[in-house]
Design a protein around this motif. Sequence first.
Motif, PDB file in Angstrom:
ATOM      1  N   LEU A   1      -8.330  -1.749   1.250  1.00 33.24           N
ATOM      2  CA  LEU A   1      -8.926  -0.468   0.866  1.00 33.24           C
ATOM      3  C   LEU A   1     -10.446  -0.573   0.777  1.00 33.24           C
ATOM      4  O   LEU A   1     -11.158   0.359   1.155  1.00 33.24           O
ATOM      5  CB  LEU A   1      -8.348   0.003  -0.468  1.00 33.24           C
ATOM      6  CG  LEU A   1      -6.882   0.445  -0.438  1.00 33.24           C
ATOM      7  CD1 LEU A   1      -6.434   0.874  -1.835  1.00 33.24           C
ATOM      8  CD2 LEU A   1      -6.673   1.582   0.555  1.00 33.24           C
TER       9      LEU A   1
ATOM     10  N   TYR B   1      -2.761   2.789  -6.217  1.00 30.66           N
ATOM     11  CA  TYR B   1      -3.980   2.506  -5.459  1.00 30.66           C
ATOM     12  C   TYR B   1      -4.840   3.755  -5.307  1.00 30.66           C
ATOM     13  O   TYR B   1      -6.078   3.677  -5.357  1.00 30.66           O
ATOM     14  CB  TYR B   1      -3.623   1.930  -4.091  1.00 30.66           C
ATOM     15  CG  TYR B   1      -3.180   0.490  -4.130  1.00 30.66           C
ATOM     16  CD1 TYR B   1      -4.109  -0.523  -4.326  1.00 30.66           C
ATOM     17  CD2 TYR B   1      -1.843   0.144  -3.982  1.00 30.66           C
ATOM     18  CE1 TYR B   1      -3.710  -1.862  -4.373  1.00 30.66           C
ATOM     19  CE2 TYR B   1      -1.430  -1.181  -4.020  1.00 30.66           C
ATOM     20  CZ  TYR B   1      -2.368  -2.181  -4.222  1.00 30.66           C
ATOM     21  OH  TYR B   1      -1.972  -3.497  -4.269  1.00 30.66           O
TER      22      TYR B   1
ATOM     23  N   MET C   1      -8.556   4.023  -6.514  1.00 33.06           N
ATOM     24  CA  MET C   1      -9.517   4.267  -5.446  1.00 33.06           C
ATOM     25  C   MET C   1     -10.397   5.462  -5.777  1.00 33.06           C
ATOM     26  O   MET C   1     -11.592   5.477  -5.461  1.00 33.06           O
ATOM     27  CB  MET C   1      -8.777   4.514  -4.128  1.00 33.06           C
ATOM     28  CG  MET C   1      -9.684   4.590  -2.913  1.00 33.06           C
ATOM     29  SD  MET C   1     -10.485   2.996  -2.570  1.00 33.06           S
ATOM     30  CE  MET C   1     -11.257   3.335  -1.000  1.00 33.06           C
TER      31      MET C   1
ATOM     32  N   ILE D   1     -10.733  -0.267  -7.771  1.00 31.92           N
ATOM     33  CA  ILE D   1     -10.156  -1.218  -6.831  1.00 31.92           C
ATOM     34  C   ILE D   1     -10.531  -2.648  -7.205  1.00 31.92           C
ATOM     35  O   ILE D   1      -9.717  -3.571  -7.083  1.00 31.92           O
ATOM     36  CB  ILE D   1     -10.631  -0.886  -5.406  1.00 31.92           C
ATOM     37  CG1 ILE D   1     -10.064   0.459  -4.963  1.00 31.92           C
ATOM     38  CG2 ILE D   1     -10.195  -1.973  -4.427  1.00 31.92           C
ATOM     39  CD1 ILE D   1      -8.555   0.521  -4.931  1.00 31.92           C
TER      40      ILE D   1
ATOM     41  N   LEU E   1       0.821  -1.209   0.000  1.00 27.86           N
ATOM     42  CA  LEU E   1       0.000   0.000   0.000  1.00 27.86           C
ATOM     43  C   LEU E   1       0.851   1.254   0.000  1.00 27.86           C
ATOM     44  O   LEU E   1       0.516   2.250  -0.653  1.00 27.86           O
ATOM     45  CB  LEU E   1      -0.921   0.004   1.226  1.00 27.86           C
ATOM     46  CG  LEU E   1      -2.196  -0.836   1.139  1.00 27.86           C
ATOM     47  CD1 LEU E   1      -2.938  -0.809   2.473  1.00 27.86           C
ATOM     48  CD2 LEU E   1      -3.110  -0.327   0.027  1.00 27.86           C
TER      49      LEU E   1
END
Length: 246
Positions: A206, A34, A38, A184, A27
């Motif tokens: 997430l 990400y 996201m 995601i 992450l």
Amino acid sequence: MIWEILPRAGIVPSLFLPPMTTTLQMLVVEAPIYARHMLVTLQEVGIAMIFACGGGVLCGLAIGGAASARQIMLPMFSGLFAVPLVVLYPLFTAWFGIGSESKIIFASVYGFLPTLLGTAAGVQTVDRQFLIVARSLGATRMQKLWHVYLPATLPTVLAAFRLGGALAIVGVVVAEMLTSTAGIGFLISKYRTLLDSPRVYAAVVLVLVLAIAFDGLVQVLERRLGIAQQQSGRSVGKRSVASAVA
């Protein structure tokens, strides 16, 4: 933690459950990737929730407050809710393409049905004395919905809102996993195909964070409306109608 100990000790293969530190490291290292995906998921979830939760509450109040509509439409919506909508997702892609539109519409329908059914069920529990007072004061149908049904059903409405919003999140992520190039859910599907477990679990984390954040927002809303909920079974309906019609 158990998540860290089990794979480190070899009890669970790291392919199935990577260590927590490895997952969190992914992450941090790939935060820009990400974050970009996201943002796509958040946009789709936000729009879907407007239709699923907002539309579900409004339609639930309208249908639940009308006997004829309740008798005709509630069985139909109940039947649709029993259908596993995931198997119908190919139809959504055929109608709306593989872009964000199909994800948003699918998630909206996925969250709309339980929100509508929960709200309509709450409307049927409203104290009939409120409605008698509303009619005696000459309240219109919209005034009844806004000043009687909604205050008196707040706990049920918020419970339906929580369920509908959670299913909207699930709907978006599942749709992204099936056919998408961003989001995601797309990352989960992509890294699962590559057997890259740390990145898969990072994406799953997430999704969990998103679901927990939504639930936290609903809890904050419940606390802010706590006084109204406590009064909903007593005098809110009568005072609301009286002030609206006066």
